[in-house]
Design a protein around this motif. Structure first.
Motif, short mmCIF file in Angstrom:
data_model
loop_
_atom_site.label_atom_id
_atom_site.label_comp_id
_atom_site.label_asym_id
_atom_site.label_seq_id
_atom_site.Cartn_x
_atom_site.Cartn_y
_atom_site.Cartn_z
N TYR A 189 -18.98 10.00 -0.91
CA TYR A 189 -18.94 9.97 0.56
C TYR A 189 -17.86 10.91 1.07
N ASP A 190 -18.10 11.48 2.24
CA ASP A 190 -17.10 12.25 2.97
C ASP A 190 -16.58 11.44 4.15
N PHE A 191 -15.30 11.52 4.38
CA PHE A 191 -14.66 11.00 5.58
C PHE A 191 -14.93 12.04 6.67
N ALA A 214 0.82 -1.21 0.00
CA ALA A 214 0.00 0.00 0.00
C ALA A 214 0.86 1.27 0.00
N PRO A 215 0.31 2.35 -0.54
CA PRO A 215 1.04 3.63 -0.53
C PRO A 215 0.94 4.32 0.81
N ALA A 216 1.99 5.06 1.17
CA ALA A 216 1.97 5.84 2.41
C ALA A 216 2.55 7.22 2.12
N GLY A 217 1.67 8.21 2.04
CA GLY A 217 2.10 9.58 1.77
C GLY A 217 2.55 10.33 3.00
N ASP A 218 2.14 9.86 4.17
CA ASP A 218 2.58 10.45 5.44
C ASP A 218 2.39 9.40 6.53
N LEU A 219 2.72 9.78 7.77
CA LEU A 219 2.68 8.79 8.85
C LEU A 219 1.28 8.26 9.11
N GLU A 220 0.28 9.14 9.06
CA GLU A 220 -1.08 8.65 9.30
C GLU A 220 -1.48 7.64 8.23
N LYS A 221 -1.14 7.90 6.97
CA LYS A 221 -1.49 6.97 5.90
C LYS A 221 -0.75 5.65 6.07
N ARG A 256 0.07 7.56 -3.29
CA ARG A 256 0.71 8.24 -2.15
C ARG A 256 0.16 9.64 -1.91
N VAL A 257 -0.47 10.24 -2.92
CA VAL A 257 -1.05 11.57 -2.70
C VAL A 257 -2.54 11.49 -2.37
N LYS A 258 -3.08 10.28 -2.29
CA LYS A 258 -4.47 10.11 -1.92
C LYS A 258 -4.63 10.23 -0.40
N SER A 259 -5.88 10.33 0.05
CA SER A 259 -6.17 10.54 1.47
C SER A 259 -5.99 9.24 2.27
N VAL A 273 -6.83 5.25 1.29
CA VAL A 273 -5.91 4.14 1.53
C VAL A 273 -6.59 3.05 2.36
N ALA A 274 -7.25 3.45 3.45
CA ALA A 274 -7.91 2.47 4.32
C ALA A 274 -9.01 1.73 3.57
N THR A 275 -9.80 2.46 2.80
CA THR A 275 -10.94 1.87 2.10
C THR A 275 -10.49 0.85 1.07
N VAL A 276 -9.51 1.21 0.26
CA VAL A 276 -9.05 0.31 -0.81
C VAL A 276 -8.31 -0.89 -0.24
N VAL A 277 -7.40 -0.64 0.70
CA VAL A 277 -6.65 -1.74 1.30
C VAL A 277 -7.59 -2.74 1.97
N ARG A 278 -8.58 -2.23 2.68
CA ARG A 278 -9.53 -3.10 3.38
C ARG A 278 -10.24 -4.05 2.42
#
Length: 409
Positions: free
Chosen positions: A324-326, A8-15, A253-256, A260-265
């Motif tokens: 949808y909004d997060f 999975a991509p990680a654009g920052d620590l939260e991702k 990596r530039v996605k929210s 990332v959570a939605t697609v990976v899940r």
């Protein structure tokens, strides 16, 4: 059959943390130099160390992108940076340039090096060229069919891993080697600064009629002749596994972090379900429905089943579809009071219908009946970015669960 790695991509620590919590086996990320995504926040050296420690605590892996096509000045500091990454315990680096490969290989020969899709590997002879230099994982060019990939894997040594993209935005140029951005706005895509001109709107101009623009009309808004649909291979997990692909890579990596959570899940659930009983596996349409609750373009299978046609382009708009909004991230949950502590991400109101989901399980829907701010005051709306609120939940939730809300009314 060996279960493939979900990367999975990680654009920052939260991702990074979200990707791992939601089921990724490994993440890839860029530092502040040598990577191809200036648009993402990227990681400081301290953040890389924190990310590696977080991943390793959960027995997951971290790969660092160093896949620019460098000019002389881009090589400054490469040896020192490579040593730091090795000392941090990263599990591999991703490169495309033979010069960068050579420097890393002689500086820290124990550091695994993966070959980037930017290297445009399309045949088994090229695979063997890199294998004989010491490469043990290759990210193949995106322009290969599944049959070609399978043939490469059959002819490759058993200890060579093949990685391919299975989901995300497609580049109109060959394996990402694009000159349009540099030519049009002076931003070099091959050094990490792509302006995405493939998503722009174009007109036709005849050579002897300069300044006279002829519209290329597909609809009222014109047409986007370079604009590809997004890759989505979740319906074809069995085919990818049987071909022998060792790592399924998600772009973004530039996605929210929500994306990332939605697609990976969804991919995690599909892969795990297949390996429970491959002979009786049935694709669950809810997995792709869930993916469509993050922002997306229409989907294509790219080159996997033949060369793309006009059906694999989007001519009417370069915008994402967003339904949808997060709106919130669960920080804590008290089982006695059934109150969740939530970090707000978008506005939500008492009376809103929300959906709550977490790693590896179905979502549930409820109405927001009451909310309280940090001081315990009852509120009707949570309007402030990252505001901490409390909310009663109909079902048990966990830290890292996500709250989303339909924007379609």
């Amino acid at each position: 059959m060996q279960k493939p790695e979900l990367l999975a991509p990680a654009g920052d620590l939260e991702k990074l943390k979200m990707a791992i919590i939601y089921g990724a086996d490994a993440v890839y990320l860029g530092g502040e130099q040598f990577g191809l995504r200036k648009a993402s926040k990227n990681f400081t050296e301290d953040e890389i160390k924190e990310g590696v420690d977080f991943a390793h605590e959960k027995d997951k892996k971290v790969y660092i992108t160093m896949n620019i096509i460098p000019h002389n000045e881009d090589l400054i500091g490469l040896e020192e940076y490579s040593k730091k990454l090795y000392d941090m315990g990263v599990d591999g680096v991703i490169v495309s340039d033979p010069g960068i490969f050579s420097v890393i290989n002689r500086t820290v020969p124990e550091l695994p090096i993966h070959l980037s899709t930017q290297a445009s590997v399309t045949n088994y002879e090229t695979v063997m060229f890199w294998y004989n230099l010491g490469i043990r994982r290759i990210v193949l060019a995106r322009e290969l069919s599944l049959n070609e990939i399978e043939e490469i894997i059959k002819k490759a040594p058993k200890d060579l891993e093949i990685e391919t993209f299975v989901h995300g935005a497609m580049c109109i140029s060959y394996s990402g080697r694009c000159l349009l951005s540099n030519y049009m706005v002076g931003r070099d895509a091959n050094r990490g600064d792509c302006a995405h001109p493939c998503r722009w709107k174009y007109y036709l101009m005849e050579e002897k009629r300069p300044g006279e623009y002829f519209p290329i009309v597909e609809g009222d808004k014109g047409t986007f002749i370079f604009n590809s649909k997004d890759l989505c291979m979740i319906e074809y997990i069995p085919d990818l596994v049987k071909a022998g692909i060792k790592s399924f890579k998600i772009e973004g990596r530039v996605k929210s972090s929500y994306y990332v959570a939605t697609v990976v899940r969804s991919y995690r659930m599909a892969i795990d379900e297949y390996f429970k009983d491959p002979d009786n596996y049935t694709f669950d349409e809810s997995w792709i429905d869930e993916i469509k609750k993050a922002s997306y373009r229409d989907f294509t299978t790219g080159f996997y089943f033949g060369k793309p046609t006009e059906e694999d382009q989007v001519y009417t708009s370069s915008s994402y579809i967003r339904k949808y909004d997060f709106v919130g991230l669960v920080l804590d949950y008290d089982e006695d009071t059934k109150l969740a502590t939530i970090e707000q991400r978008n506005r939500m109101f008492v009376g809103d219908e929300i959906e709550v989901f977490g790693p590896g399980r179905k979502h549930f829907t409820q109405i927001i009946e009451k909310m309280w701010d940090e001081e315990g005051n009852e509120i009707d709306v949570a309007p402030h970015p990252q505001q901490i609120i409390k909310m009663k939940m109909d079902n048990k939730v966990n830290k890292w669960d996500i709250i989303r809300k339909s924007i379609e009314g």
